[in-house]
Write an enzyme that holds these catalytic residues in place. Structure first.
Site, short mmCIF file in Angstrom:
data_model
loop_
_atom_site.label_atom_id
_atom_site.label_comp_id
_atom_site.label_asym_id
_atom_site.label_seq_id
_atom_site.Cartn_x
_atom_site.Cartn_y
_atom_site.Cartn_z
N ASP A 82 86.90 41.25 -8.33
CA ASP A 82 87.02 42.71 -8.52
C ASP A 82 87.89 42.96 -9.74
O ASP A 82 89.12 42.92 -9.67
CB ASP A 82 87.63 43.36 -7.28
CG ASP A 82 87.59 44.89 -7.35
OD1 ASP A 82 87.57 45.42 -8.48
OD2 ASP A 82 87.57 45.54 -6.30
N HIS A 120 93.83 47.94 -11.01
CA HIS A 120 94.69 47.03 -10.28
C HIS A 120 95.50 46.10 -11.18
O HIS A 120 96.23 45.24 -10.68
CB HIS A 120 93.86 46.22 -9.29
CG HIS A 120 92.98 47.07 -8.43
ND1 HIS A 120 93.48 47.94 -7.51
CD2 HIS A 120 91.63 47.22 -8.41
CE1 HIS A 120 92.48 48.57 -6.91
NE2 HIS A 120 91.36 48.16 -7.45
N ILE A 145 97.74 49.69 -8.59
CA ILE A 145 97.77 49.63 -7.13
C ILE A 145 97.04 48.39 -6.64
O ILE A 145 96.24 47.79 -7.37
CB ILE A 145 97.16 50.89 -6.50
CG1 ILE A 145 95.67 51.01 -6.88
CG2 ILE A 145 97.93 52.13 -6.92
CD1 ILE A 145 94.94 52.17 -6.19
N GLY A 187 92.14 47.94 -2.26
CA GLY A 187 91.99 48.27 -0.85
C GLY A 187 91.43 47.11 -0.05
O GLY A 187 91.83 46.87 1.09
#
Length: 285
Positions: A188, A193, A208, A211
């Site tokens: 990903d 991120h 961040i 998820g």
């Protein structure tokens, strides 16, 4: 309109072969915090090839075959800005245990487009099967800010009544400062991120955590505690991403046992137990 729901839903499914090795599985497990303590027999099942079992949430990255946030934006009829996109939820159904290495066929399609008024939700479905039959089905719910309001189907509600009473078990898991950098090596590559400038453009003061990294950390906690470390007991796993996690924070994972299921709520300790995962259910044998 940047999202043409009719065109997107009418698009032909995309089918291709995927493969993974024990190294891919080990890297994924390390990316969700496995291997601490390094010599713990329970952790060696995630890190040592001679003992390796596969946490079912590996299905979200196996062979980079599951449609994620970025790949969902390349679908016909979908033209939106990446900075407006968030991963809203994830549902995984496991048809049988995932082998530690393998080759399979992944079929990706847009299963639904929902109009939430101020946003749109894309449901990206991946069905994976090998020579012995179906392995797993993944549904990723992608939230696109500012792209609703065309009068389409609002879709079903995913909100559940909160679990009753105190949790049966609460555990905490520390997130490393480099957790997102390690996790993204499983496929990903969303710059949200890793890139501070992109994160600020998207409305965050710093990158961040994925998820799906929190998703994997949480399932591992459930398997290691309430399911006796047996990954083969997991039948399905669903969640709604209710808030963000920043690398370096601590997750508080609360679990409520039911008949054949575990309800879970996850929060960020350092931000006053701010919700992270909600409406989370692990169905098991």
């Amino acid at each position: 309109m940047p999202i043409d729901a009719a065109k997107a839903l009418a698009a032909e499914p995309r089918t291709g072969d995927i493969s993974w090795t024990t190294k891919d599985v080990q890297l994924y497990h390390l990316g969700i915090g496995a291997g601490i303590p390094a010599t713990d027999p329970g952790e060696l099942r995630y890190t040592l090839e001679s003992r390796l079992h596969v946490l079912p949430s590996f299905a979200t990255v196996a062979g980079a075959g599951a449609p994620g946030v970025i790949s969902g934006l390349s679908l016909p009829g979908v033209e939106v800005e990446l900075a407006k996109v968030l991963h809203g939820g994830q549902t995984l159904e496991i048809h049988r245990p995932i082998p530690a290495e393998g080759t399979a066929t992944a079929t990706n399609r847009l299963a639904a487009v929902y109009d939430k008024g101020k946003a749109a939700i894309l449901v990206l479905r991946t069905e994976v099967a090998d020579a012995d039959g179906p392995l797993w089905t993944n549904d990723a719910q992608i939230f696109v800010k500012g792209e609703g309001g065309w009068g389409g189907d609002r879709g079903p509600t995913t909100r559940l009544e909160p679990p009753a009473g105190e949790p049966d078990l609460t555990v905490e898991r520390a997130i490393r400062e480099d957790q997102a950098l390690l996790y993204r090596l499983s496929g990903d590559w969303n710059p949200l991120h890793a890139d501070p400038d992109f994160a600020q453009h998207a409305g965050f003061d710093r990158p961040i955590l994925h998820g799906l990294c929190t998703y994997g950390i949480t399932l591992k906690a459930v398997v290691d505690t309430l399911l006796g470390g047996d990954v083969s007991r997991v039948r399905s796993y669903s969640t709604r991403f209710a808030g963000v996690v920043f690398p370096g924070e601590t997750l508080r994972i609360r679990m409520w046992q039911g008949e054949g299921s575990v309800r879970v709520a996850v929060s960020a300790v350092e931000r006053g137990d701010a919700p992270v995962l909600a409406d989370t259910v692990v169905q098991h044998s």
